[in-house]
Design a protein around this motif. Structure first.
Motif, mmCIF file in Angstrom:
data_model
loop_
_atom_site.group_PDB
_atom_site.id
_atom_site.type_symbol
_atom_site.label_atom_id
_atom_site.label_comp_id
_atom_site.label_asym_id
_atom_site.label_seq_id
_atom_site.Cartn_x
_atom_site.Cartn_y
_atom_site.Cartn_z
ATOM 1 N N THR A 46 7.699 -39.708 26.703
ATOM 2 C CA THR A 46 8.869 -39.345 25.896
ATOM 3 C C THR A 46 9.978 -40.365 26.085
ATOM 4 N N LEU A 47 10.191 -40.805 27.320
ATOM 5 C CA LEU A 47 11.230 -41.801 27.581
ATOM 6 C C LEU A 47 10.905 -43.137 26.923
ATOM 7 N N VAL A 48 9.633 -43.523 26.915
ATOM 8 C CA VAL A 48 9.230 -44.760 26.223
ATOM 9 C C VAL A 48 9.527 -44.637 24.740
ATOM 10 N N SER A 49 9.216 -43.477 24.162
ATOM 11 C CA SER A 49 9.477 -43.247 22.740
ATOM 12 C C SER A 49 10.973 -43.351 22.445
ATOM 13 N N LYS A 50 11.803 -42.747 23.310
ATOM 14 C CA LYS A 50 13.249 -42.812 23.116
ATOM 15 C C LYS A 50 13.755 -44.245 23.267
ATOM 16 N N LYS A 51 13.182 -44.954 24.220
ATOM 17 C CA LYS A 51 13.575 -46.355 24.434
ATOM 18 C C LYS A 51 13.244 -47.187 23.194
ATOM 19 N N GLU A 56 19.396 -42.674 23.483
ATOM 20 C CA GLU A 56 19.910 -42.538 24.842
ATOM 21 C C GLU A 56 18.935 -41.716 25.674
ATOM 22 N N PHE A 57 18.685 -42.152 26.902
ATOM 23 C CA PHE A 57 17.816 -41.407 27.794
ATOM 24 C C PHE A 57 18.164 -41.731 29.237
ATOM 25 N N GLN A 58 17.776 -40.845 30.119
ATOM 26 C CA GLN A 58 17.974 -41.025 31.554
ATOM 27 C C GLN A 58 16.692 -41.594 32.156
ATOM 28 N N LEU A 59 16.770 -42.760 32.716
ATOM 29 C CA LEU A 59 15.630 -43.393 33.355
ATOM 30 C C LEU A 59 15.578 -42.993 34.820
ATOM 31 N N PRO A 60 14.523 -42.305 35.260
ATOM 32 C CA PRO A 60 14.425 -42.003 36.690
ATOM 33 C C PRO A 60 14.294 -43.299 37.485
ATOM 34 N N GLN A 61 15.176 -43.475 38.420
ATOM 35 C CA GLN A 61 15.125 -44.669 39.255
ATOM 36 C C GLN A 61 14.159 -44.491 40.411
ATOM 37 N N LEU A 62 13.875 -43.227 40.722
ATOM 38 C CA LEU A 62 13.032 -42.910 41.856
ATOM 39 C C LEU A 62 12.234 -41.647 41.545
ATOM 40 N N ILE A 63 10.977 -41.650 41.987
ATOM 41 C CA ILE A 63 10.111 -40.485 41.827
ATOM 42 C C ILE A 63 9.671 -40.025 43.212
ATOM 43 N N PHE A 64 9.904 -38.752 43.521
ATOM 44 C CA PHE A 64 9.305 -38.136 44.692
ATOM 45 C C PHE A 64 8.023 -37.479 44.201
ATOM 46 N N LEU A 80 -2.647 -43.821 36.083
ATOM 47 C CA LEU A 80 -2.291 -43.817 34.664
ATOM 48 C C LEU A 80 -0.964 -44.524 34.433
ATOM 49 N N PHE A 81 0.012 -44.263 35.273
ATOM 50 C CA PHE A 81 1.326 -44.905 35.176
ATOM 51 C C PHE A 81 1.172 -46.420 35.280
ATOM 52 N N ASN A 82 0.407 -46.882 36.268
ATOM 53 C CA ASN A 82 0.210 -48.328 36.462
ATOM 54 C C ASN A 82 -0.504 -48.978 35.288
ATOM 55 N N LYS A 83 -1.501 -48.294 34.740
ATOM 56 C CA LYS A 83 -2.305 -48.875 33.665
ATOM 57 C C LYS A 83 -1.580 -48.910 32.326
ATOM 58 N N SER A 86 3.911 -48.716 33.375
ATOM 59 C CA SER A 86 4.738 -49.175 34.496
ATOM 60 C C SER A 86 5.622 -50.356 34.108
ATOM 61 N N ASN A 87 5.161 -51.197 33.187
ATOM 62 C CA ASN A 87 5.984 -52.345 32.766
ATOM 63 C C ASN A 87 7.246 -51.902 32.041
ATOM 64 N N GLU A 88 7.243 -50.714 31.450
ATOM 65 C CA GLU A 88 8.421 -50.171 30.776
ATOM 66 C C GLU A 88 9.446 -49.650 31.785
ATOM 67 N N PHE A 89 8.983 -49.382 33.002
ATOM 68 C CA PHE A 89 9.829 -48.779 34.036
ATOM 69 C C PHE A 89 9.760 -49.600 35.320
ATOM 70 N N SER A 90 9.958 -50.883 35.205
ATOM 71 C CA SER A 90 9.799 -51.779 36.351
ATOM 72 C C SER A 90 10.815 -51.515 37.462
ATOM 73 N N GLN A 91 11.922 -50.866 37.146
ATOM 74 C CA GLN A 91 12.932 -50.566 38.163
ATOM 75 C C GLN A 91 12.669 -49.232 38.871
ATOM 76 N N THR A 92 11.706 -48.460 38.382
ATOM 77 C CA THR A 92 11.398 -47.154 38.968
ATOM 78 C C THR A 92 10.464 -47.331 40.159
ATOM 79 N N LYS A 93 10.820 -46.710 41.269
ATOM 80 C CA LYS A 93 9.994 -46.729 42.475
ATOM 81 C C LYS A 93 9.504 -45.322 42.782
ATOM 82 N N VAL A 94 8.410 -45.237 43.527
ATOM 83 C CA VAL A 94 7.807 -43.958 43.887
ATOM 84 C C VAL A 94 7.827 -43.791 45.400
#
Length: 136
Positions: A46-51, A56-64, A80-83, A86-94
């Motif tokens: 959904t966030l990729v679609s909004k991007k 406007e969307f909130q990008l999670p910077q961190l995932i627990f 799945l995220f990596n494949k 993940s390139n759309e969310f390069s600043q997001t860490k887990v």
């Protein structure tokens, strides 16, 4: 303080605890939730679609991320995220937040560039205080 964090866990008590501890530690302004890897992945889609629509969307910077969940577990989500996105969310860490004590899980987590830490449940204010210098 981070803007947005996503907590992915199938246990509602763990999710409630995460929210309370994150708020108490003043670690993030907003906390999003998903009950399993499938819900988390759909949220990112959904966030990729909004991007792509320049919405406007909130990008999670961190995932627990919990590992042991029904529908889609943490490992399946990471794969799945990596494949796919993940390139759309390069600043997001887990940060894997799990009750596992299996050394194989720790070693497997090191194979994912997006995974920055592997912590044991439950999340605590002290954990977040130690992470603040890294993520602030």
């Amino acid at each position: 303080m981070l803007k947005t964090i996503l907590c992915v866990d199938d246990d509602p008590i763990t999710l409630m605890l995460c929210k309370k501890v994150i708020k108490k530690a003043e670690f993030s302004e907003d906390v999003m939730f998903a009950n399993n890897g499938q819900e988390a992945y759909e949220l990112f889609q959904t966030l990729v679609s909004k991007k792509n629509k320049s919405e406007e969307f909130q990008l999670p910077q961190l995932i627990f991320l919990d590992l042991n969940m029904p529908v889609m577990n943490g490992w399946e989500f990471l794969d799945l995220f990596n494949k796919t996105i993940s390139n759309e969310f390069s600043q997001t860490k887990v940060i894997i937040l799990s009750s596992t004590i299996d050394p194989a899980d720790y070693n497997k987590a090191k194979q994912y560039d997006v995974v920055s830490h592997f912590l044991s449940k439950p999340i605590t204010v002290e954990m977040l205080e130690n992470l603040k210098p890294i993520y602030s």
